[in-house]
Design an enzyme around this catalytic site. Structure first.
Site, PDB file in Angstrom:
ATOM      1  N   LYS A   1       0.829  -1.214   0.000  1.00 44.89           N
ATOM      2  CA  LYS A   1       0.000   0.000   0.000  1.00 44.89           C
ATOM      3  C   LYS A   1       0.856   1.254   0.000  1.00 44.89           C
ATOM      4  O   LYS A   1       0.517   2.235  -0.651  1.00 44.89           O
ATOM      5  CB  LYS A   1      -0.943   0.012   1.215  1.00 44.89           C
ATOM      6  CG  LYS A   1      -2.129  -0.932   1.087  1.00 44.89           C
ATOM      7  CD  LYS A   1      -3.200  -0.576   2.106  1.00 44.89           C
ATOM      8  CE  LYS A   1      -4.374  -1.535   2.030  1.00 44.89           C
ATOM      9  NZ  LYS A   1      -5.355  -1.312   3.099  1.00 44.89           N
TER      10      LYS A   1
ATOM     11  N   LYS B   1      -4.727 -10.747  -5.895  1.00 47.00           N
ATOM     12  CA  LYS B   1      -6.000 -11.081  -5.244  1.00 47.00           C
ATOM     13  C   LYS B   1      -7.091 -10.120  -5.738  1.00 47.00           C
ATOM     14  O   LYS B   1      -6.794  -8.977  -6.109  1.00 47.00           O
ATOM     15  CB  LYS B   1      -5.876 -11.040  -3.719  1.00 47.00           C
ATOM     16  CG  LYS B   1      -5.762  -9.651  -3.150  1.00 47.00           C
ATOM     17  CD  LYS B   1      -6.108  -9.589  -1.657  1.00 47.00           C
ATOM     18  CE  LYS B   1      -6.098  -8.120  -1.250  1.00 47.00           C
ATOM     19  NZ  LYS B   1      -6.554  -7.819   0.077  1.00 47.00           N
TER      20      LYS B   1
ATOM     21  N   LYS C   1     -11.380  -4.657  -3.963  1.00 50.60           N
ATOM     22  CA  LYS C   1     -12.317  -3.583  -4.306  1.00 50.60           C
ATOM     23  C   LYS C   1     -11.598  -2.270  -4.583  1.00 50.60           C
ATOM     24  O   LYS C   1     -12.189  -1.342  -5.126  1.00 50.60           O
ATOM     25  CB  LYS C   1     -13.351  -3.412  -3.196  1.00 50.60           C
ATOM     26  CG  LYS C   1     -12.759  -3.106  -1.833  1.00 50.60           C
ATOM     27  CD  LYS C   1     -13.741  -3.378  -0.705  1.00 50.60           C
ATOM     28  CE  LYS C   1     -13.047  -3.364   0.636  1.00 50.60           C
ATOM     29  NZ  LYS C   1     -13.764  -4.031   1.691  1.00 50.60           N
TER      30      LYS C   1
END
Ligand code: AMP
Ligand code: TRP
Length: 332
Positions: free
Chosen positions: A112, A196, A199
């Protein structure tokens, strides 16, 4: 004594079928055998930029989806993290027991942080807040997808470290409950089976949300990547994309991967995908209907207010105990 279960889901956009098969569907199953707490972890969502009005809607929608997916708010405690202040308070106390090095090593932080222009401290200390969520409730089991394994390990390390320091069991050491990949522990992206399903991905064709209308679900499944072999068989290494579609099929129909292989012997991908799309639409239909019923004004708010009261009562004794152990004054 029933086991205690705790899990959390971030309200960052509409939930995907990865969230559903990896986590939320298992929440609904566990609630009949364990004492369950299911939390919308809104403070975790703040670790990356959020638009306030959208966030507020997403928090309510995530709670609605929990219930639409079968969680009964009379049986399980459903609540929002920021409405129970013990989570933030314990998080600070735990931060003072956590090493910067162990947080920097987290793969999710590295991934991230690499995507942000600026990296906030919250993104680094995120796993400590998650540890606070879990440790406040004497949790035995934490149902999560495979991506949360490392965060569970740091939670266990913190509990063990603190228990050793005080030579008594202050925090229960929780166990992860992670489904194997073939049972939904890691649903992959439809456009890149090496990643993976998420969203927050840029390409909306890579994921299916729980609220996607039937036509959109069909389009996304039909355009999912496959391979050039044109044989339906499970092989994660050689055929990751087809294997992922087979896992989704199996989770929707309850059929084993072997049964699916036999059923589609000699069939092309087109027919398999068409039938998979229909199955997925039917699997999500009851959930989508329930979701819309829960959208009436005041319904979810009332459920969450009751959940927050129950969660506060369960969490506060643990926070007070740890404050005292650390030498803070008893709560006046
Ligand atoms: P998050 O949306 O990151 O808050 O995740 C909520 C829950 O869904 C966590 O238990 C995750 O491990 C799980 N989860 C998220 N994405 C996937 C995925 N693609 N496959 C399986 N589980 C997932
Ligand atoms: N970090 C988890 C995720 O991104 C969400 C989460 C926060 C969580 N607190 C938790 C999951 C406690 C399980 C238990 O998916």
């Amino acid at each position: 004594m029933k086991k205690r279960v705790f899990s959390g889901v971030q309200p960052s956009g509409s939930l995907t079928i990865g969230n559903y098969f990896g986590a939320i569907r298992n929440f609904a199953k566990l609630q009949h055998e364990a004492d369950c707490f299911f939390c919308v972890v809104d403070l975790h969502a703040l670790t990356v930029p959020q638009d306030p009005a959208t966030l507020r809607e997403n928090i309510k929608n995530t709670a609605r989806l929990f219930i639409a997916a079968g969680i009964d708010p009379r049986v399980s405690t459903v609540f929002v993290q920021s409405q129970v202040s013990a989570h933030s308070e314990l998080s600070w106390l735990l931060e003072c027991q956590t090493y910067i090095g162990e947080l920097r090593r987290m793969t999710q932080f590295k991934a991230k942080a690499g995507k942000q222009d600026v990296v906030t401290t919250g993104l680094l200390t995120y796993p400590v807040l998650m540890a606070a969520d879990i440790l406040l409730y004497n949790t035995d089991l934490v149902p999560v997808g495979e991506d949360q394994k490392q965060h569970l390990e740091i939670t266990r390390d913190l509990a063990i470290r603190i228990n050793n320091r005080f030579q008594e069991e202050i925090f229960k050491v929780p166990e992860p409950y992670i489904p194997p990949r073939q049972s939904g522990g890691r649903i992959m992206s439809l456009t890149d089976p090496g990643e993976k399903m998420s969203k927050s991905a840029e390409n909306p064709k890579s994921y299916i949300t729980l609220l996607d209308p039937p036509d959109l679900i069909k389009k996304k499944i039909m355009s999912a990547v496959t391979d050039s072999e044109a044989t339906i068989r499970y092989d994660e290494g050689q055929k990751p994309a087809v294997s992922n579609l087979m896992v989704i099929y199996s989770l929707c129909s309850g059929e084993s991967l072997e049964a699916i292989t036999q059923k589609y012997e000699g069939c092309g991908y087109g027919q398999f995908k068409k039938e998979l799309a229909e199955l997925l639409v039917e699997t999500l239909r009851p959930l989508q209907e329930k979701f819309h019923e829960l959208s009436a004004p005041g319904v979810i708010e009332e459920i969450l207010a009751d959940g927050a009261n129950r969660a506060r009562a369960a969490a506060e004794p643990k926070l007070r105990l740890f404050q005292e152990k650390l030498g803070l004054l008893p709560f006046a």
